[in-house]
Scaffold this active site. Structure first.
Site, PDB file in Angstrom:
ATOM      1  N   SER A  80       0.826  -1.216   0.000  1.00 44.81           N
ATOM      2  CA  SER A  80       0.000   0.000   0.000  1.00 44.81           C
ATOM      3  C   SER A  80       0.858   1.262   0.000  1.00 44.81           C
ATOM      4  CB  SER A  80      -0.908   0.027   1.229  1.00 44.81           C
ATOM      5  OG  SER A  80      -1.704  -1.122   1.285  1.00 44.81           O
TER       6      SER A  80
HETATM    7  N1  SAH Z   1      -0.003  -5.314   4.103  1.00 40.27           N
HETATM    8  C1  SAH Z   1       0.741  -5.607   2.887  1.00 40.27           C
HETATM    9  C2  SAH Z   1      -0.008  -5.286   1.607  1.00 40.27           C
HETATM   10  C3  SAH Z   1      -1.143  -6.123   1.423  1.00 40.27           C
HETATM   11  S1  SAH Z   1      -1.766  -6.408  -0.197  1.00 40.27           S
HETATM   12  C4  SAH Z   1       2.087  -4.911   2.875  1.00 40.27           C
HETATM   13  O1  SAH Z   1       2.373  -4.120   3.772  1.00 40.27           O
HETATM   14  O2  SAH Z   1       2.860  -5.184   1.957  1.00 40.27           O
HETATM   15  C5  SAH Z   1      -3.039  -7.520   0.356  1.00 40.27           C
HETATM   16  C6  SAH Z   1      -2.532  -8.868   0.734  1.00 40.27           C
HETATM   17  O3  SAH Z   1      -3.647  -9.597   1.265  1.00 40.27           O
HETATM   18  C7  SAH Z   1      -2.014  -9.682  -0.443  1.00 40.27           C
HETATM   19  O4  SAH Z   1      -0.721 -10.145  -0.188  1.00 40.27           O
HETATM   20  C8  SAH Z   1      -3.025 -10.834  -0.548  1.00 40.27           C
HETATM   21  O5  SAH Z   1      -2.447 -12.042  -0.990  1.00 40.27           O
HETATM   22  C9  SAH Z   1      -3.510 -10.944   0.900  1.00 40.27           C
HETATM   23  N2  SAH Z   1      -4.812 -11.610   1.059  1.00 40.27           N
HETATM   24  C10 SAH Z   1      -5.900 -11.536   0.261  1.00 40.27           C
HETATM   25  N3  SAH Z   1      -6.908 -12.283   0.758  1.00 40.27           N
HETATM   26  C11 SAH Z   1      -6.435 -12.833   1.915  1.00 40.27           C
HETATM   27  C12 SAH Z   1      -7.010 -13.711   2.886  1.00 40.27           C
HETATM   28  N4  SAH Z   1      -8.260 -14.180   2.771  1.00 40.27           N
HETATM   29  N5  SAH Z   1      -6.254 -14.063   3.951  1.00 40.27           N
HETATM   30  C13 SAH Z   1      -4.966 -13.602   4.089  1.00 40.27           C
HETATM   31  N6  SAH Z   1      -4.384 -12.786   3.185  1.00 40.27           N
HETATM   32  C14 SAH Z   1      -5.106 -12.396   2.123  1.00 40.27           C
END
Ligand code: SAH
Length: 231
Positions: A80
């Site tokens: 993000s």
């Molecule tokens: N917080 C992260 C960015 C997140 S992008 C950072 O600082 O880099 C969103 C992330 O959520 C992705 O890696 C995606 O694979 C994960 N995601 C999506 N659905 C999910 C779920 N049901 N459980 C766990 N992770 C999930």
């Protein structure tokens, strides 16, 4: 790299990080009416200053590491933008004794920011390769109070519940009930709520001491979707 080259690079990175912090301050100014504040907590800005964001973006995107926008991290996911990381961290109101849960480890950047502010961070990531890369990166940076697990975060992490705070960094079509259940009284959940491909509402759900919850919408945001079977 060693010698003068290394110190020039270190100074350049420092300048980029300072520019990132200025961009965050500027965007707080643009959004002050929506977010209801003029500045983020100084502890949160210090945590943002202390985490080497360049270590969390792929080498191919190094030039964008400190830009105030999302950066691809592979597998169709993004880290993000710095302002959103700072905003979500501020909304979580982290305290040194807190135990928090993150859903969506991604690169591990948000978890690293939280690691400097709370006692322990549990983080769940649904893509195995991202979970193991993030765990390795966080360990390499000495964030030994972050525990990463590969799995579907919709169910939270019941074994370590309840949590003082929960942060979801992917957009959910509704607030997952297990996450609300796993909040302590007095705790808060920060989550983008809305349909994939649309703009979502960044929402804060607070659980009061009697266990009643209230929800407020803070800002329109655009996140990658929460995936998994349980949505
Ligand atoms: N917080 C992260 C960015 C997140 S992008 C950072 O600082 O880099 C969103 C992330 O959520 C992705 O890696 C995606 O694979 C994960 N995601 C999506 N659905 C999910 C779920 N049901 N459980 C766990 N992770 C999930």
């Amino acid at each position: 790299m060693a010698g003068p080259g290394a110190s020039i690079l270190a100074r350049a990175t420092e300048a980029e990080r300072a520019a990132m912090l200025r961009d965050i301050v500027e965007e707080v100014g643009y959004t002050r009416t929506e977010i209801g504040k003029d500045a983020f907590d100084a502890r949160i800005m210090a945590a943002m200053a202390g985490v080497p964001r360049e270590s969390f973006v792929p080498e191919s995107h190094r030039l964008l590491a400190f830009a105030n926008g999302p950066v691809p991290i592979g597998h169709g996911q993004t880290i993000s933008q710095p302002y959103i990381v700072a905003l979500m961290t501020d909304l979580l109101e982290p305290r040194p004794g807190h135990v928090v849960l993150e859903i969506g480890t991604g690169s591990g950047y948000q978890a690293a920011v939280l690691a400097g502010l709370v006692h322990r961070v549990y983080s769940v990531e649904i893509i195995a390769a991202l979970a193991s890369a993030a765990a390795g990166r966080l360990a390499g940076l000495g964030c030994d109070n972050v525990i990463v697990r590969h799995g579907d975060g919709y169910q939270g992490w019941p074994e370590h519940a309840p949590f003082d705070g929960i942060i979801v960094t992917a957009a959910a079509p509704h607030v997952p009930p297990p996450l609300v259940q796993q909040l302590k009284p007095g705790g808060r959940l920060v989550i983008p709520v809305g349909l994939p491909g649309c703009i979502q509402q960044l929402s804060v759900i607070e659980k009061n001491e009697e266990g009643r919850t209230s929800q407020r919408d803070v800002l329109m945001v655009a996140f990658v979707p929460l995936t998994g079977e349980l949505r």
